[in-house]
Write a protein that holds these residues in place. Structure first.
Motif, PDB file in Angstrom:
ATOM      1  N   GLU A  41       0.823  -1.206   0.000  1.00  0.00           N
ATOM      2  CA  GLU A  41       0.000   0.000   0.000  1.00  0.00           C
ATOM      3  C   GLU A  41       0.863   1.264   0.000  1.00  0.00           C
ATOM      4  O   GLU A  41       0.369   2.357  -0.241  1.00  0.00           O
ATOM      5  N   ARG A  42       2.141   1.096   0.246  1.00  0.00           N
ATOM      6  CA  ARG A  42       3.070   2.221   0.128  1.00  0.00           C
ATOM      7  C   ARG A  42       3.823   2.189  -1.196  1.00  0.00           C
ATOM      8  O   ARG A  42       4.808   2.896  -1.371  1.00  0.00           O
ATOM      9  N   GLY A  43       3.375   1.312  -2.118  1.00  0.00           N
ATOM     10  CA  GLY A  43       3.909   1.377  -3.473  1.00  0.00           C
ATOM     11  C   GLY A  43       4.902   0.306  -3.879  1.00  0.00           C
ATOM     12  O   GLY A  43       5.420   0.335  -4.985  1.00  0.00           O
ATOM     13  N   ARG A  44       5.147  -0.705  -3.003  1.00  0.00           N
ATOM     14  CA  ARG A  44       6.085  -1.749  -3.419  1.00  0.00           C
ATOM     15  C   ARG A  44       5.332  -2.892  -4.103  1.00  0.00           C
ATOM     16  O   ARG A  44       4.152  -3.111  -3.846  1.00  0.00           O
ATOM     17  N   THR A  69       1.602 -21.434  -5.674  1.00  0.00           N
ATOM     18  CA  THR A  69       1.999 -20.301  -6.516  1.00  0.00           C
ATOM     19  C   THR A  69       1.367 -19.035  -5.948  1.00  0.00           C
ATOM     20  O   THR A  69       0.260 -19.074  -5.431  1.00  0.00           O
ATOM     21  N   PRO A  70       2.075 -17.910  -6.076  1.00  0.00           N
ATOM     22  CA  PRO A  70       1.537 -16.663  -5.549  1.00  0.00           C
ATOM     23  C   PRO A  70       0.290 -16.231  -6.301  1.00  0.00           C
ATOM     24  O   PRO A  70       0.215 -16.386  -7.523  1.00  0.00           O
ATOM     25  N   ARG A  71      -0.713 -15.720  -5.570  1.00  0.00           N
ATOM     26  CA  ARG A  71      -1.951 -15.212  -6.163  1.00  0.00           C
ATOM     27  C   ARG A  71      -2.144 -13.779  -5.705  1.00  0.00           C
ATOM     28  O   ARG A  71      -1.845 -13.451  -4.552  1.00  0.00           O
ATOM     29  N   PRO A  72      -2.700 -12.939  -6.594  1.00  0.00           N
ATOM     30  CA  PRO A  72      -2.954 -11.552  -6.189  1.00  0.00           C
ATOM     31  C   PRO A  72      -3.975 -11.500  -5.046  1.00  0.00           C
ATOM     32  O   PRO A  72      -4.950 -12.251  -5.042  1.00  0.00           O
ATOM     33  N   VAL A  73      -3.732 -10.608  -4.099  1.00  0.00           N
ATOM     34  CA  VAL A  73      -4.654 -10.424  -2.989  1.00  0.00           C
ATOM     35  C   VAL A  73      -5.624  -9.300  -3.354  1.00  0.00           C
ATOM     36  O   VAL A  73      -5.189  -8.225  -3.769  1.00  0.00           O
ATOM     37  N   ALA A  74      -6.919  -9.571  -3.219  1.00  0.00           N
ATOM     38  CA  ALA A  74      -7.917  -8.563  -3.576  1.00  0.00           C
ATOM     39  C   ALA A  74      -8.108  -7.589  -2.418  1.00  0.00           C
ATOM     40  O   ALA A  74      -7.904  -7.958  -1.258  1.00  0.00           O
ATOM     41  N   GLY A  75      -8.498  -6.347  -2.743  1.00  0.00           N
ATOM     42  CA  GLY A  75      -8.841  -5.399  -1.692  1.00  0.00           C
ATOM     43  C   GLY A  75      -7.686  -4.534  -1.219  1.00  0.00           C
ATOM     44  O   GLY A  75      -7.774  -3.890  -0.180  1.00  0.00           O
ATOM     45  N   ILE A  76      -6.596  -4.524  -1.973  1.00  0.00           N
ATOM     46  CA  ILE A  76      -5.440  -3.688  -1.615  1.00  0.00           C
ATOM     47  C   ILE A  76      -5.730  -2.244  -2.005  1.00  0.00           C
ATOM     48  O   ILE A  76      -6.259  -1.995  -3.094  1.00  0.00           O
ATOM     49  N   GLU A  77      -5.400  -1.308  -1.105  1.00  0.00           N
ATOM     50  CA  GLU A  77      -5.537   0.106  -1.444  1.00  0.00           C
ATOM     51  C   GLU A  77      -4.150   0.643  -1.758  1.00  0.00           C
ATOM     52  O   GLU A  77      -3.550   1.376  -0.970  1.00  0.00           O
ATOM     53  N   ALA A  78      -3.646   0.239  -2.938  1.00  0.00           N
ATOM     54  CA  ALA A  78      -2.250   0.516  -3.239  1.00  0.00           C
ATOM     55  C   ALA A  78      -2.046   1.916  -3.778  1.00  0.00           C
ATOM     56  O   ALA A  78      -2.929   2.472  -4.434  1.00  0.00           O
ATOM     57  N   SER A  79      -0.885   2.476  -3.477  1.00  0.00           N
ATOM     58  CA  SER A  79      -0.505   3.723  -4.122  1.00  0.00           C
ATOM     59  C   SER A  79       0.549   3.387  -5.163  1.00  0.00           C
ATOM     60  O   SER A  79       1.298   2.438  -5.005  1.00  0.00           O
ATOM     61  N   GLY A  80       0.594   4.164  -6.245  1.00  0.00           N
ATOM     62  CA  GLY A  80       1.597   3.949  -7.293  1.00  0.00           C
ATOM     63  C   GLY A  80       1.513   2.560  -7.896  1.00  0.00           C
ATOM     64  O   GLY A  80       0.431   2.062  -8.206  1.00  0.00           O
ATOM     65  N   GLY A  82       2.118  -0.170  -6.421  1.00  0.00           N
ATOM     66  CA  GLY A  82       2.006  -1.173  -5.367  1.00  0.00           C
ATOM     67  C   GLY A  82       1.077  -2.330  -5.699  1.00  0.00           C
ATOM     68  O   GLY A  82       0.024  -2.145  -6.315  1.00  0.00           O
ATOM     69  N   ALA A  83       1.481  -3.538  -5.314  1.00  0.00           N
ATOM     70  CA  ALA A  83       0.659  -4.722  -5.518  1.00  0.00           C
ATOM     71  C   ALA A  83       1.077  -5.781  -4.519  1.00  0.00           C
ATOM     72  O   ALA A  83       2.207  -5.769  -4.036  1.00  0.00           O
ATOM     73  N   LEU A  84       0.148  -6.675  -4.210  1.00  0.00           N
ATOM     74  CA  LEU A  84       0.470  -7.740  -3.262  1.00  0.00           C
ATOM     75  C   LEU A  84       0.006  -9.098  -3.782  1.00  0.00           C
ATOM     76  O   LEU A  84      -1.157  -9.284  -4.116  1.00  0.00           O
ATOM     77  N   GLN A 146      12.177 -11.558 -13.972  1.00  0.00           N
ATOM     78  CA  GLN A 146      11.013 -11.004 -14.661  1.00  0.00           C
ATOM     79  C   GLN A 146      10.539  -9.682 -14.072  1.00  0.00           C
ATOM     80  O   GLN A 146       9.575  -9.095 -14.555  1.00  0.00           O
ATOM     81  N   GLY A 147      11.180  -9.243 -13.023  1.00  0.00           N
ATOM     82  CA  GLY A 147      10.775  -7.977 -12.411  1.00  0.00           C
ATOM     83  C   GLY A 147       9.363  -7.993 -11.849  1.00  0.00           C
ATOM     84  O   GLY A 147       8.738  -6.951 -11.695  1.00  0.00           O
ATOM     85  N   THR A 148       8.861  -9.191 -11.525  1.00  0.00           N
ATOM     86  CA  THR A 148       7.496  -9.277 -10.996  1.00  0.00           C
ATOM     87  C   THR A 148       7.366  -8.650  -9.613  1.00  0.00           C
ATOM     88  O   THR A 148       6.356  -8.028  -9.305  1.00  0.00           O
ATOM     89  N   TYR A 149       8.399  -8.822  -8.792  1.00  0.00           N
ATOM     90  CA  TYR A 149       8.342  -8.300  -7.425  1.00  0.00           C
ATOM     91  C   TYR A 149       9.596  -7.507  -7.114  1.00  0.00           C
ATOM     92  O   TYR A 149      10.661  -7.824  -7.624  1.00  0.00           O
TER      93      TYR A 149
END
Ligand SMILES: Nc1ncnc2c1ncn2[C@@H]1O[C@H](COP(=O)(O)OP(=O)(O)OP(=O)(O)O)[C@@H](O)[C@H]1O
Ligand SMILES: Nc1ncnc2c1ncn2[C@@H]1O[C@H](COP(=O)(O)OP(=O)(O)O)[C@@H](O)[C@H]1O
Ligand SMILES: [Mg+2]
Ligand SMILES: [Mg+2]
Lengths: 375, 341
Positions: A41-44, A69-80, A82-84, A146-149
């Motif tokens: 949520e701080r943009g990472r 395998t990693p799955r996207p988490v729904a409900g993130i209030e990301a800035s920039g 940012g993703a989780l 791959q620059g995914t994270y």
């Protein structure tokens, strides 16, 4: 006590891996998830590898299905940007995948069906630690490639001791290419000259302890795995090196309890000895401090006076609760001071115990704010 | 302390009390308190630990325990002040293996060779299941020890209490047989495992579960009950530990939660109790009371889930000063009053 500046750590692009460790039940999984969420949520661009999340926490992060395998988490209030993403470790599957990626299909099949392998990969006390490291290595390669994270947060298994996480991989890999294994494979490979008297004593004793069948299973397993020995050790060494790198930050989690703090102290010392980068200590589940100065003794004395007249007095009850709270807070304070006296350099942050379990993103955000000492 | 007469014990036929629960809920504390509670006049009780952490030594504030039975405490005293004896044993798998080998085979030089080749390490840490058979095997020996056995100086125990691994591993730990089945189908370890299994499945054993009134531990408790039952292992009681003080009645709790307390009444009562009172103090006490009421409500929800398991249940308070010998005796008396011992 220096303060652990969590936001500075999360915002520093140089921080690539955060490892949360500590003894069981202190809140490692909760802390890892809260740090990961806050960073996202701080943009990472974050992935969190959890080991054994509580059921409801896993559900709210959408990772209750173990598919490794990693799955996207729904409900993130990301800035920039940012993703989780989140995942839960499946240790057997991770082990299987290592075998499959390293051996020919026939050989892999042989290994995967071996009874000793099945037991080893699903129940050996160190396998979970080893596979957590393996998975971390994989995620790191993927992130680089791959620059995914740009940040990986890892939870550690609920071990007896926090040190198991550092020791188990070494123990397993040194077993896998150690002397005993060489010895067990030797007869299968032939040259009888290797079988000195001392060696046969050893195999005989093993046979007696384990029974002939198990010994044969171990021998078949080891023979099939023979070509993989080197790569097991190499992989473990690489991950170990990764943990020593500048981009890694260890966070030690402890409850304000004697055992947990003792474990934390061992771990801090060990990290220092092994040149592993320690970011700081999280004291989790601290009892909320009292809201008034009234001492425990005064409160108890007053409560006794009131109870003499009315045994079910509400006021007496409140006074008693206050005294209890003051005593617990004082005890925790003493324990923390004792830790700080022997480890004055360790930056620390304190997270109070919430009234209920932490099982959704809001709860994790709340823990995140406390970690960062916001408000 | 003994304001109420002790109840007659709920588990008179049990010789082996296994104590498990989620990590950190108080297994070691409850196991120690139970051993003290079982040690009534004339009785000898053995408290065993298998997790290699010297938790017993720390709790009783003595030097680290060797692989040897040591008397560490007198039991909790009865009304006349008398009590039995509690012994402790720290079981580590390496010593158990060496003892086992020495008992069945003559080892001589081979003992050292085994160690040099990492065999001891392999058998006790890596070979799945073997470690557990060695640990439970030693406990089995103490429980089954015959009267007037080989060694004259050996103590006979009326009860053995095992501070066991946590719920996450308890099924695997106790159900040693099936874990080994595919691995060591024959051999001495296997026959030892069979004997242990017979004891563990008999009414002479009870597996008690320690929990706290929080979601995850309670969930793990009911999972463990199901797992133990499926494995044919006898489930004992549930010990609810670290219970918050019951200083407020149900009615008071509701008042505090609903912000319906009479602040003037509290102020005047505090004055009467000689407290130097102002509005801020009253507000703070009520705020603290509200925090407490919220937690109590969550505890009650979990307590109902524990009750739904329909097992004998025992409760122990959270002692604000922490655990020492005196605290263990206090918990032991409470267990006796409630009939666990
Ligand atoms: N009734 C109680 N009152 C106060 N403190 C307690 C109580 N029961 C346990 N504790 C404290 O809680 C902590 C955890 O207890 P304990 O070591 O017995 O748990 P455990 O289940 O054996 O933990 P582990 O899973 O790590 O072996 C200890 O610091 C202990 O002193
Ligand atoms: N600060 C906190 N306040 C309240 N509950 C907490 C806190 N930290 C952790 N918990 C709860 O404690 C339990 C154990 O936490 P968990 O993170 O799974 O521990 P670990 O991973 O160290 O075993 C979970 O139910 C979690 O919701
Ligand atoms: Mg965890
Ligand atoms: Mg314990």
């Amino acid at each position: 006590m220096p303060v652990l500046d969590v936001d500075a750590l999360l915002d520093d692009r140089g921080t690539e891996i955060i490892v949360c460790c500590g003894s069981g039940g202190v809140g490692k999984t909760t802390t890892s998830a809260a740090l990961a969420l806050r960073a996202a949520e701080r943009g990472r661009k974050v992935v969190v590898l959890t080991i054994d999340p509580a059921r409801r926490l896993a559900q709210s992060m959408g990772i209750e299905k173990l598919d490794n395998t990693p799955r996207p988490v729904a409900g993130i209030e990301a800035s920039g940007d940012g993703a989780l993403d989140a995942m839960m470790l499946d240790m057997k599957r991770t082990f299987d995948e290592v075998v499959e990626s390293q051996a020919t299909p026939e050989k892999a099949k042989q290994i995967l069906e071996n009874p000793f392998y099945i037991a080893l990969s699903s129940s050996f006390a160190g396998t979970q630690e080893y596979m957590a490291m393996e998975k971390l290595g994989q995620l790191h390669r993927e992130a680089l490639g791959q620059g995914t994270y740009d940040l990986i947060v890892v939870d550690t298994p609920p071990s007896r001791s926090a040190l198991d996480f550092l020791d188990a991989p070494e123990r397993l890999s040194s077993f896998l290419d150690g002397r005993l294994i060489r010895l067990l494979v030797a007869p299968a490979r032939g040259p009888a000259r290797l079988m000195t008297a001392g060696l046969s004593v050893v195999t005989n004793a093993l046979g007696k302890i384990l029974g002939g069948q198990m010994l044969r299973d171990v021998q078949t397993f080891v023979t099939a795995l023979d070509t993989l020995f080197g790569s097991f050790r190499q992989r473990a060494e690489k991950t170990f090196a990764l943990l020593q790198a500048d981009g890694t930050a260890f966070i030690v989690v402890a409850a304000p309890e004697p055992d947990a703090l003792r474990e934390a102290a061992y771990f801090v010392d060990r990290l220092t000895d092994d040149d592993m980068p320690l970011a700081g200590l999280v004291i989790n589940r601290a009892s909320p401090s009292a809201r008034t100065e009234l001492s425990a003794e005064e409160a108890i004395a007053a409560a006794d006076r009131l109870r003499a007249q009315d045994s079910s007095s509400l006021t007496a009850g409140l006074l008693q609760l206050h005294a209890d709270r003051v005593r617990i807070v004082e005890r925790e304070q003493r324990l923390r001071e004792r830790f700080a006296a022997s480890h004055p350099q360790v930056p620390t942050t304190v997270v109070p115990a919430m009234a209920g379990d932490v099982h959704d993103l809001d709860g994790l955000r709340e823990i995140g704010r406390k970690l960062a000492d916001e408000e | 302390m003994t304001a109420y007469p002790d109840r007659s014990p709920d588990w008179p036929q049990v010789g082996l009390h296994v104590v498990t629960g989620k990590g950190g809920t108080g297994k070691s504390t409850v196991a120690a308190a139970l051993a003290l509670a079982l040690a009534t006049t004339g009785k000898n009780v053995l408290l065993c630990e298998v997790e290699g952490r010297q938790g017993i030594a720390k709790m009783f504030d003595v030097d680290p325990l060797p692989y040897e039975e040591r008397r560490i405490a007198k039991g909790a005293p009865d009304e006349s002040g008398r009590a039995g004896q509690v012994f402790a044993l720290h079981i580590d798998p390496e010593s158990a293996l060496l003892e086992y080998l020495a008992m069945y085979y003559r080892l001589g030089r081979a003992g050292r060779a085994l160690d040099r080749f990492g065999v001891i390490d392999f058998a006790t840490t890596i070979a799945p299941g073997v470690r557990d058979v060695l640990l439970t095997g030693k406990v089995y020996e103490a429980v089954q020890r015959p009267r007037g056995g080989r060694k004259k100086d050996q103590v006979q125990y009326d009860a053995v209490v095992l501070d066991a691994p946590p719920t996450g591993r308890i099924g695997q730990f106790l159900n040693v047989n099936s874990e080994l089945a595919g691995l060591a189908k024959v051999g001495p370890v296997k026959s030892q495992a069979d004997n242990i299994m017979n004891l563990l499945r008999s009414p002479r054993t009870a597996v008690h579960l320690v929990t706290i009134l929080e979601e995850m531990p309670v969930q793990e408790t009911s999972d463990a009950v199901a797992e133990l039952r499926a494995a044919g292992l006898p489930v004992g009681g549930v010990v609810v530990n670290l219970v918050r003080p019951q200083a407020l009645s149900a009615a008071s709790l509701a008042q505090v939660r609903d912000d319906a307390v009479d602040l003037t009444a509290i102020t005047s009562q505090l004055t009467r109790a000689k407290v130097d009172v102002d509005a801020e103090l009253v507000a703070s006490l009520v705020d603290e009371g509200r925090d407490h009421a919220v937690r109590r409500q969550l505890e009650d929800e979990q307590r109902a889930l524990v009750a739904a398991e329909d097992l004998p249940t025992y409760e122990l308070p959270r002692l604000a000063a922490g655990i020492d010998r005196g605290a263990l005796l206090e918990l032991a008396q409470l267990l006796r009053q409630q009939g666990l011992a």
